[in-house]
Design an enzyme around this catalytic site. Structure first.
Site, short mmCIF file in Angstrom:
data_model
loop_
_atom_site.label_atom_id
_atom_site.label_comp_id
_atom_site.label_asym_id
_atom_site.label_seq_id
_atom_site.Cartn_x
_atom_site.Cartn_y
_atom_site.Cartn_z
N ASP A 8 -9.72 -3.97 4.62
CA ASP A 8 -9.12 -3.45 3.39
C ASP A 8 -8.00 -2.51 3.83
OD1 ASP A 8 -8.36 -2.11 1.13
OD2 ASP A 8 -10.32 -1.25 0.67
N LYS A 71 1.81 1.34 1.92
CA LYS A 71 1.59 0.12 1.16
C LYS A 71 2.53 0.02 -0.04
CE LYS A 71 -2.44 -2.37 -0.63
NZ LYS A 71 -3.89 -2.22 -0.78
N GLU A 172 -7.73 -8.14 -3.76
CA GLU A 172 -8.74 -7.08 -3.75
C GLU A 172 -9.79 -7.17 -4.86
OE1 GLU A 172 -6.02 -3.82 -3.40
OE2 GLU A 172 -5.64 -4.33 -1.31
N ASP A 194 -9.46 -2.43 -10.87
CA ASP A 194 -9.27 -1.89 -9.53
C ASP A 194 -8.09 -0.91 -9.53
OD1 ASP A 194 -8.76 -1.38 -6.87
OD2 ASP A 194 -8.65 -3.48 -6.25
#
Lengths: 607, 217
Positions: A8, A71, A172, A194
């Site tokens: 992850d 990210k 994800e 999420d």
């Protein structure tokens, strides 16, 4: 069978997990026992890098060469860099027109987001190799479901730069559903919400005898806990500061850390104290913050996650009452306000059984297990989050593959020529939902080579294939000759293959050896500054001391001095913080007094 | 006439199927395979959607790239291509309108240009909706909040009407399909089917326009 591990690669934290006989496990660091690796990379002037918690410590003094939340920059161009981003980092702006890919300017180097991510991936790999006592090369890396093609490609490049073979990019929320599916084995319709550090995703899935079918997905790849921190910091801390301090990277970094900490505390408590201390810049602020105040300030951000939920439901052809289970993923879902809003929206209490920080990594490990051929009882059917198309006459995007199409997905398109003896046809590939090319994301351009013939005679069939990673591949066949034509696809926002090769050769080494020393020196310097300020205040403003306060301060001063003689930088740091807090009421009293106007500034160190 | 293909692994010759009957290696589906055949169904526009979904899940379990990751390069490629075909076939067949259109194409008929013409039964409705959409565009630049709110509720009403109408057409379509299946001579039914399908296709575009307009409120 070669083991494949799940990673992850998060905005705030990254984790690595694998499956053993007991099921999926997150791998903790051998020395510290920590499961999460903060996604922070600090570049030292000697071409060395530091990653994780230590890098986070370095950020306090070297905010410009320490990249957090990389990210958010993956697969983006310079035009997507915001004013806030520019306050925190320096970028390479002058790139001519060859590429507008984001590049950080760090020391005298240019660093791309995939390189930064590669450092994190390498650290995770080392951690796994140390724990498993075997070489780890094959990985599944998770990405936000709403990541577009460029962002996915950038993640794949990061894996390559880290010397890893990326077997699959996994969405994800889908990964999270896998981890939950293992526990419940239920059939039915579920929603995965999420909300992470930098991205938001929502996916609607149908579970059916081991099949996890994604019906729709939506989200925002630039919306997360970072935005919540930014908003709280601006509202409650930065407004208190002079204009030039507000834009100071060091102050900004400390303000964001203070806010993050307060936000976490307010998930369990009703009130906390926001402390901002940057001794170097003479900043010392402290203010009470209630959960209620914070929630009022960030409600708008949380509300922005609900529109994608609505859209995802609509795309799935469902109503909120059809959803039987809502799963919460990501650190931001620890906030009571988020849980409340999601609960209200779906009309049911969300599931939070699995640690929202670990659930994605666990799911990635499960999928890795399937891909390694060890498991055949579950199957993911995922979708492409955004429509794919090409530019047509008049700057209009013509859709070839609609959003929420199950992947792998392919479509064939015929191309011919408009004028005699034309030798090539240019194709511009786009992703997005808007009609006009200018409102969509440019993915790539390529040109189809054509043999010179009268207009309309050549017939070249181009196949657009979105693979199981959600990444586009194109191939072309000349229908007259039946021969495959090679295409040179130029990504709009990505590293070229040559660039990846070059970076691989030049790849930067890790340096752990001098970091301890560096942190110790920094902790001592900071302690000195605070000690000096306290000493001065005690001498000059003793009148403002309350009964017993001087003794209390003296005690902590003594402890700080003792700690500084030792080598434990964590202890020095903690005690410095304690000293800062113990002197805060004293400092406030001085401020509150009539000399406040005369002083103008509110910092202890200025008194 | 079913063509014969040769297994890439054991060279066995057989009619096209997913796994080689001799060596069980995954085979690439022929590029021109029709969507009904992918599902092992007769070319019949009337089908059991639940059974279709179950077959889709079963085939996915056999074909999906995730389950062939450890296979040879040929198998991985066949798995990728076949799953892409399967996904496209399922997407087309599970939707009555797309299924109907695809079926027409297989039978050498196309909605083609008629698609762009407003079906006579819809003319009045289309005119009304277009007027409302124009009003929305105007209100966006000049209108008051009250005017906008009014338009929003009007548009929502329009959407509901379109939705009702679509459901009516879907029933009509199903009835037409069944009739077509039972009839000895289907040629006269074909034009009826085409009319319903083109109405549905048009209605869908209109609904999308209304949704787009609604999304800006």
């Amino acid at each position: 069978m070669e083991r494949i591990v799940g990673i992850d690669l998060g905005t705030t934290n990254s984790l690595i997990a694998y499956v053993d006989d007991a099921g999926p496990q997150v791998i903790a660091d051998n020395e510290t026992g920590q499961k999460t690796l903060p996604s922070i990379v600090s570049f030292l002037p000697n071409d060395r890098v530091v990653v994780g918690r230590e890098a986070g410590e370095l950020a306090r003094t070297q905010p410009l060469s320490t990249i957090r939340s990389v990210k958010r920059f993956m697969g983006l161009g310079m035009e997507h860099v915001s004013a806030e981003d520019r306050q925190r980092y320096r970028f390479v702006d002058d790139q001519g027109d060859t590429s507008s890919l984001v590049r950080f300017a760090i020391h005298d180097r240019q660093v791309t987001p995939p390189e930064v991510s590669a450092v994190i991936l390498r650290a995770l790999r080392d951690r796994a190799e140390a724990a498993l006592q075997e070489e780890v090369r094959k990985v599944v890396i998770t990405v936000p479901a709403y990541f577009n093609d460029s962002q996915r490609q950038a993640t794949k490049d990061a894996g390559k730069l880290a010397g890893l073979e990326v077997i699959r990019l996994l969405n994800e929320p889908t990964a999270a559903s896998l981890a939950y599916g293992l526990n419940t084995k239920e059939e039915g319709l579920i929603a995965v919400y999420d909300f992470g550090g930098g991205t938001f995703d929502v996916s609607i899935l149908r579970l059916h005898t081991g099949i996890f079918e994604v019906l729709s997905t939506n989200g925002n790849t630039r919306l997360g806990g970072d935005d919540i921190d930014q908003s709280i910091a601006e509202r409650f801390l930065l407004t208190e500061l002079a204009e030039e301090l507000r834009h100071d990277p060091q102050v900004l970094n400390s303000a964001l850390r203070a806010t993050e900490k307060a936000k976490q505390v307010l998930s369990d408590q009703d009130e906390t104290v926001l402390n901002l201390a940057v001794p170097d810049k003479g900043v010392q602020l402290s203010r009470r913050l209630s959960r209620h105040e914070m929630e009022a300030a960030v409600d708008e951000i949380v509300a922005r996650t609900l529109e994608p939920c609505r859209q995802a439901l609509k795309d799935a052809g469902l109503e909120t009452q059809d959803i039987e289970e809502v799963v919460l993923v990501g650190g931001s879902t620890r906030m009571p306000l988020v849980r409340q809003r999601v609960g209200e929206f779906f009309g049911r209490t969300p599931l939070t059984d699995i640690d929202p920080d670990e659930v994605v990594a666990l799911g990635a490990a499960v999928q890795a297990d399937t891909l390694s051929g060890r498991r055949r009882d579950m199957l993911l059917l995922d979708v492409v989050p955004l429509s794919l198309g090409i530019e047509t006459m008049g700057g209009v995007m013509s859709h070839l593959i609609e959003r929420n199409t199950t992947i792998p997905a392919s479509v064939k398109e015929m191309f011919t020529t408009a004028v005699d003896d034309q030798t090539a046809v240019a194709v511009h590939v786009l992703q997005g939902e808007r009609e006009l090319v200018q409102d969509c994301r440019s993915l790539a351009r390529f040109s189809i080579p054509i043999e010179p013939k009268p207009a309309g005679v050549p017939r070249v069939e181009v196949t657009f294939m979105i693979d199981a990673n959600g990444i586009l591949n194109v191939s072309a066949t000349d229908l007259r000759t039946g021969l495959e034509r090679s295409l040179e696809v130029k990504p709009s926002y990505g590293l070229t293959d040559e660039e990846v090769e070059r970076l691989l050769e030049e790849s930067i080494d890790f340096a752990e050896e001098d970091i301890e020393q560096r942190l110790l020196i920094e902790a001592r310097t900071e302690a000195d500054t605070v000690l000096h300020a306290a000493d001065k205040a005690l001498r000059q403003n003793a009148a403002f001391l309350q009964e017993g306060e001087e003794e209390q301060i003296d005690q902590v001063v003594q402890k700080v001095r003792e700690a500084c003689a030792g080598e434990d930088y964590d202890l020095i740091r903690d005690l410095t913080e304690e000293l800062s807090q113990v002197t805060t009421p004293f400092a406030q009293r001085i401020m509150d007094s009539s000399i406040q106007e005369a002083l103008g500034e509110k910092q202890l160190s200025d008194l | 006439m079913p063509t014969v293909v040769r297994c890439w692994r054991c060279q066995d010759e057989h009619i096209p199927q997913v796994f080689c009957p001799a060596c069980e290696a995954l085979q690439p589906l022929p590029p021109d395979i029709d969507y009904f055949t992918v599902f092992g169904l007769a070319r019949d526009p009337v089908l059991d959607e639940q059974a279709l979904a179950n077959t889709y899940y079963d085939l996915s379990r056999q074909l999906h790239p995730d389950l062939h990751q450890t296979g040879t390069a040929e198998e991985q490629e066949a798995s990728l291509q076949n799953t892409a075909v399967l996904n496209r076939a399922y997407r087309t067949l599970r939707d009555p309108v797309q299924r109907g259109q695809y079926w027409l194409e297989l039978n050498g008929e196309q909605l083609g240009k008629e698609n762009n013409k407003v079906p006579p039964d819809l003319a009045l409705l289309v005119f009304e909706v277009q007027e409302q959409l124009a009003a929305v565009r105007e209100a966006q630049s000049a209108g008051t909040d009250d005017a906008r709110a009014g338009l929003k509720s009007e548009l929502t009403q329009v959407w509901d009407d379109l939705d009702d109408r679509m459901q009516g057409l879907q029933q009509k379509l199903a009835a037409n399909f069944s009739k077509w299946r039972q009839a000895d001579d289907a040629s006269d039914l074909l034009s009826g089917l085409k009319r319903v399908l083109s109405e549905m296709a048009y209605l869908r575009t209109l609904t999308r326009d209304v949704e787009k307009a609604l999304s800006i409120f």
